[in-house]
Design a protein around this motif. Structure first.
Motif, PDB file in Angstrom:
ATOM      1  N   ASP A   7       0.862  -1.176   0.000  1.00 18.00           N
ATOM      2  CA  ASP A   7       0.000   0.000   0.000  1.00 18.00           C
ATOM      3  C   ASP A   7       0.903   1.233   0.000  1.00 18.00           C
ATOM      4  OD1 ASP A   7      -1.842   2.002   0.327  1.00 18.00           O
ATOM      5  OD2 ASP A   7      -2.840   1.091   2.049  1.00 18.00           O
ATOM      6  N   ASP A   8       0.882   1.991  -1.092  1.00 18.40           N
ATOM      7  CA  ASP A   8       1.784   3.134  -1.243  1.00 18.40           C
ATOM      8  C   ASP A   8       1.605   4.173  -0.138  1.00 18.40           C
ATOM      9  OD1 ASP A   8       2.624   1.874  -3.528  1.00 18.40           O
ATOM     10  OD2 ASP A   8       1.418   3.117  -4.879  1.00 18.40           O
ATOM     11  N   LEU A   9       0.381   4.431   0.270  1.00 18.14           N
ATOM     12  CA  LEU A   9       0.130   5.439   1.298  1.00 18.14           C
ATOM     13  C   LEU A   9       0.659   4.989   2.662  1.00 18.14           C
ATOM     14  CD1 LEU A   9      -3.460   6.620   0.312  1.00 18.14           C
ATOM     15  CD2 LEU A   9      -1.276   7.761  -0.128  1.00 18.14           C
ATOM     16  N   VAL A  10       0.494   3.738   2.985  1.00 19.33           N
ATOM     17  CA  VAL A  10       1.015   3.218   4.254  1.00 19.33           C
ATOM     18  C   VAL A  10       2.535   3.278   4.252  1.00 19.33           C
ATOM     19  CG1 VAL A  10       1.194   1.162   5.707  1.00 19.33           C
ATOM     20  CG2 VAL A  10      -0.994   1.758   4.662  1.00 19.33           C
ATOM     21  N   LEU A  11       3.136   2.901   3.133  1.00 18.81           N
ATOM     22  CA  LEU A  11       4.587   2.951   3.011  1.00 18.81           C
ATOM     23  C   LEU A  11       5.100   4.378   3.169  1.00 18.81           C
ATOM     24  CD1 LEU A  11       7.293   1.564   2.400  1.00 18.81           C
ATOM     25  CD2 LEU A  11       6.801   1.903  -0.023  1.00 18.81           C
ATOM     26  N   ALA A  12       4.444   5.337   2.527  1.00 17.86           N
ATOM     27  CA  ALA A  12       4.850   6.738   2.631  1.00 17.86           C
ATOM     28  C   ALA A  12       4.753   7.226   4.078  1.00 17.86           C
ATOM     29  CB  ALA A  12       3.997   7.606   1.711  1.00 17.86           C
ATOM     30  N   ASP A  13       3.671   6.865   4.769  1.00 21.04           N
ATOM     31  CA  ASP A  13       3.525   7.247   6.177  1.00 21.04           C
ATOM     32  C   ASP A  13       4.638   6.659   7.039  1.00 21.04           C
ATOM     33  OD1 ASP A  13       1.300   8.847   5.815  1.00 21.04           O
ATOM     34  OD2 ASP A  13      -0.130   7.221   6.257  1.00 21.04           O
ATOM     35  N   ILE A  33       7.673   5.854   6.073  1.00 21.74           N
ATOM     36  CA  ILE A  33       8.922   6.552   5.752  1.00 21.74           C
ATOM     37  C   ILE A  33       8.961   7.899   6.453  1.00 21.74           C
ATOM     38  CG2 ILE A  33      10.242   7.659   3.907  1.00 21.74           C
ATOM     39  CD1 ILE A  33       9.322   5.351   2.069  1.00 21.74           C
ATOM     40  N   LEU A  34       7.861   8.634   6.416  1.00 23.81           N
ATOM     41  CA  LEU A  34       7.817   9.939   7.063  1.00 23.81           C
ATOM     42  C   LEU A  34       7.944   9.823   8.573  1.00 23.81           C
ATOM     43  CD1 LEU A  34       5.073  11.728   4.944  1.00 23.81           C
ATOM     44  CD2 LEU A  34       7.549  12.125   4.902  1.00 23.81           C
ATOM     45  N   SER A  35       7.344   8.807   9.157  1.00 22.48           N
ATOM     46  CA  SER A  35       7.434   8.649  10.608  1.00 22.48           C
ATOM     47  C   SER A  35       8.826   8.198  11.039  1.00 22.48           C
ATOM     48  CB  SER A  35       6.383   7.667  11.120  1.00 22.48           C
ATOM     49  OG  SER A  35       6.639   6.374  10.648  1.00 22.48           O
ATOM     50  N   SER A  36       9.593   7.562  10.124  1.00 20.56           N
ATOM     51  CA  SER A  36      10.958   7.166  10.474  1.00 20.56           C
ATOM     52  C   SER A  36      11.861   8.376  10.654  1.00 20.56           C
ATOM     53  CB  SER A  36      11.535   6.219   9.427  1.00 20.56           C
ATOM     54  OG  SER A  36      11.762   6.893   8.204  1.00 20.56           O
ATOM     55  N   ALA A  63      11.003  11.048  12.211  1.00 27.26           N
ATOM     56  CA  ALA A  63      10.794  11.462  13.601  1.00 27.26           C
ATOM     57  C   ALA A  63      11.645  10.623  14.547  1.00 27.26           C
ATOM     58  CB  ALA A  63       9.307  11.360  13.959  1.00 27.26           C
ATOM     59  N   LEU A  64      11.864   9.372  14.206  1.00 27.85           N
ATOM     60  CA  LEU A  64      12.695   8.493  15.028  1.00 27.85           C
ATOM     61  C   LEU A  64      14.114   9.012  15.104  1.00 27.85           C
ATOM     62  CD1 LEU A  64      12.950   5.759  16.548  1.00 27.85           C
ATOM     63  CD2 LEU A  64      13.555   4.745  14.358  1.00 27.85           C
ATOM     64  N   PHE A  65      14.610   9.606  14.039  1.00 24.52           N
ATOM     65  CA  PHE A  65      15.976  10.096  13.989  1.00 24.52           C
ATOM     66  C   PHE A  65      16.085  11.566  14.389  1.00 24.52           C
ATOM     67  CE2 PHE A  65      16.066   6.473  11.055  1.00 24.52           C
ATOM     68  CZ  PHE A  65      17.036   5.727  11.695  1.00 24.52           C
ATOM     69  N   GLY A  66      15.024  12.136  14.914  1.00 28.61           N
ATOM     70  CA  GLY A  66      15.082  13.493  15.429  1.00 28.61           C
ATOM     71  C   GLY A  66      15.039  14.566  14.372  1.00 28.61           C
ATOM     72  N   LYS A  67      14.509  14.283  13.197  1.00 28.59           N
ATOM     73  CA  LYS A  67      14.460  15.297  12.133  1.00 28.59           C
ATOM     74  C   LYS A  67      13.107  15.945  12.099  1.00 28.59           C
ATOM     75  CE  LYS A  67      17.928  13.191   9.272  1.00 28.59           C
ATOM     76  NZ  LYS A  67      18.267  12.610   8.029  1.00 28.59           N
TER      77      LYS A  67
END
Length: 105
Positions: A88-94, A96-99, A101-105
């Motif tokens: 699911d492209d939308l789930v994948l994009a979400d 990636i974007l949430s990752s 936040a994990l790295f403090g960006k």
């Protein structure tokens, strides 16, 4: 020319100036007057940078992640081989974007 200072017959490396001059000098922690107390050296103090603290935090998060679920991995592998696995492209994009936040960006 190699000097055999310690009686071991090998190179002993560079020597401090006090050793080269041949004079016996008192160490900084030794007292030159009898009966006076020697001062203990100050304790070392370590301060971590904010980057080091962030890396430690990330390492703690990675270490707290669960182990790989072998059953689920085998199931996905079989689905990929049969061409049944759908992304699911939308789930994948979400994800990636949430990752970020994990790295403090």
């Amino acid at each position: 020319m190699v000097r055999d200072i310690n009686g071991l017959g090998g190179f002993s490396g560079p020597q401090a100036k006090t050793e080269q001059s041949g004079k016996n000098t008192a160490k900084p922690t030794e007292s030159s007057t009898p009966g006076s107390e020697s001062v203990a050296p100050a304790a070392d103090d370590v301060q971590l940078s904010s980057e080091a603290k962030s890396l430690q935090s990330l390492a703690d998060k990675v270490n707290s992640l669960p182990e790989v679920n072998i059953e689920r991995a085998e199931k996905i592998k079989a689905m990929l081989e049969r061409g049944e696995y759908q992304v699911d492209d939308l789930v994948l994009a979400d994800k990636i974007l949430s990752s970020d936040a994990l790295f403090g960006k």
